[in-house]
Design an enzyme around this catalytic site. Sequence first.
Site, short mmCIF file in Angstrom:
data_model
loop_
_atom_site.label_atom_id
_atom_site.label_comp_id
_atom_site.label_asym_id
_atom_site.label_seq_id
_atom_site.Cartn_x
_atom_site.Cartn_y
_atom_site.Cartn_z
N SER A 65 6.56 42.84 -14.96
CA SER A 65 6.78 41.42 -15.20
C SER A 65 5.82 40.90 -16.28
CB SER A 65 6.66 40.64 -13.89
OG SER A 65 7.21 39.35 -14.01
N ASP A 211 13.55 41.57 -12.58
CA ASP A 211 12.09 41.61 -12.43
C ASP A 211 11.63 42.79 -11.56
OD1 ASP A 211 9.35 40.99 -11.74
OD2 ASP A 211 9.76 38.95 -12.39
#
Length: 729
Positions: A65, A211
């Site tokens: 991320s 993600d």
Amino acid sequence: MFPFMRFIATVLLAMTVSTQAIADASRPKIGLVLGGGGARGAAHVGVLEVLEELKIPVDCIAGTSMGALVAGAYASGLTPPMMRQALAEADWNDMFTDTPDFSDVNYRYKQVLRAFIPASELGVTSDGIRFPAGVIDGVKIKLFFNRLVGAGKNERVIEKLPLPLSLIATDIGTGQRVVMREGGLASAMRASMSVPGLLSPVVLDGRKLVDGGLVDNVPIGEARERCNPDLVIAVNVGSPLMDADQVGSLLTISAQMVSILTEQNVSRSLATLKPTDILIQPDLGTISASDFSRNAEAADRGRAAAEAIRDRLARLGTSAELYAQWRKPINRSGKAPPVIDEIEIAGLKRVNPAMVERQLTINPGEQLATSNIDNDVLRIYGDGFYQSVDYQLLNLRDRNILRSLPVEKSWGPDYLRFALNLETDTNQGSSFALRAAYQKTLINDLGGEMLVTVGIGSSLGAGFTFYQPLDPAQRFFVEAGLKYERGLLNIYQNNERVAQYANANTVLGLWAGTNIGIMGQARLGWIEQKRSFERDIGSPSLPNFDTSYSGWAASLSLDQMNRLYFATRGWATRFDYFDSSEAGFSRAEADIQGAFSLGQTVFTGRVNYVGSPKGQLPFFNAGKLGGFLNMSAFARGQILGDDIVYAGIRAEQIIGTFPLGLRGDMRLGFALEGAHVGTYYTETNLSGTNILNSAALYLGGETSFGPAYLGFGYSTNGASNLFLSIGIP
């Protein structure tokens, strides 16, 4: 002699390499792990600053991320000071909206955006209604990543980086952890940061990736596999769970569920740390995952956390010479932007490549400038056909190839669109309108479009238009349209409504025109029109009225405003002319407006003229004054007449943003307006005063539902108006 010298040089080089190898063997092999945490991940920059100062080389990096963003930038040669600067200069509010500067949107698409709520677009397919993959497609975010890693100067792929790098994502289809060790660097960074529901997934190798924090937010295990380090330095910046009393809405419940999943895999990862490993967990206080404006503070807190264990970290440092040797291949060279040998357009299925080519300003033989290619990408995206647009620089057989990568909307090319308007004022009462449309795009290779609309509420309507470009670059077009509207026309006298008519209007139009780049259109056409007026309220002596007429029309529209409604800079102009020999009149209208900003204050000016170069305007085609920013003290359409000149100037102070769900800036505005009416059809009591005035104080701004405003208008001509409106008129 020369062979002997080469032999000596070879021996010396071998000895040097051997010495370096021995020296390198004297230090532990280090794996660096940068965890996810949204905006909190800026703390990684502060940690890297300390590692650089202590001259600690790392042998591989794994990131998830926001940690993938920092890891990718670092592995591509960006230094911590350069990262700080890039994060500080980024316009995060703008980056998390896909809408390009409105001046970069194709004029044809602007017309659709002005008529319907942009976020209301739903796909219509043979399988039923389809929704966009995310609230944000992430086009601007991806361009930011490209700039970070220098994608406009070199081909940036993970496997060619001098520092081994692994980025983590999640396959949203299977829930599997996906490790990206090869492929496009910026695309991998974007995939690792694709928050489900907010950012659209990234499709790589047939997988939809989101993600990586869902499955491995602090990828310690990947760092161990990547370079088999003697020790790991792990940085955890994850958001703590909210207290139970903070979880109540659907939004907070969803966020808490994601945080619970993330914290579970973080706990498992941290449990694998060995006594020799180093864990850094910065105290990030109240900085949340969405506080990107606090990136400098987060970086400072990351630095403070590393400084707190500086003595322990210092044992891992090397000499300045050895650190420079480690850093040299990683450092980004000052290489000039490449000269492009060839341009490719890849991945199109329905869109004609010529429609993409017309937006490219670079040609083979020219040097690639990152700012120019970014602008080209946003203009391509502004055509409205794509869910994402990107570019890739390839070097094949010593040829630099610029590959344009537009991805057509997976939920298109047919759409449902909607618009809503709620309005009330003290002079005219309340009204509401709801519109829906079915839009079919890319009907043929030239980009033909069909739009069918229907409206209900205080006014009723339906319409059909067909737009057909005549060449692949869409420079020329023809258009046909049929529209029916039935609404209310209020007649005012002495600042009071004395009658109300039900007004039915049917219009058939045929047009030919040219697109002036993306900024506007010029049109020439023929219009057939039928109108009827039936008295609904008022004296029985007031007549009903029917008429039909036709004539030729011309128009020129140019729009370079930077926003859909409440612009901060730019200009727009419109000229319309209609001539009907059988009805004995012509109608001309000119409208010019412009805006500029000084800090948080926006100044806007507008001038408008409506008149009859031939004959006199009939009341059913008269100029109108009244309504917000069109003589705000008067009701909408309160003044009808001929030979009308309007001028207005306003100043707006940006004072904040609308609540979550509305989006857009909130403004406090003040407007001064004036008008000259040559001939009055209503409010004839003002005929002795050709000059009218109005002032307005209002609170408003652009929201995701359209413009919204609440205000009060006053005129010394005897009118005042308290008004409220939200949505698209």
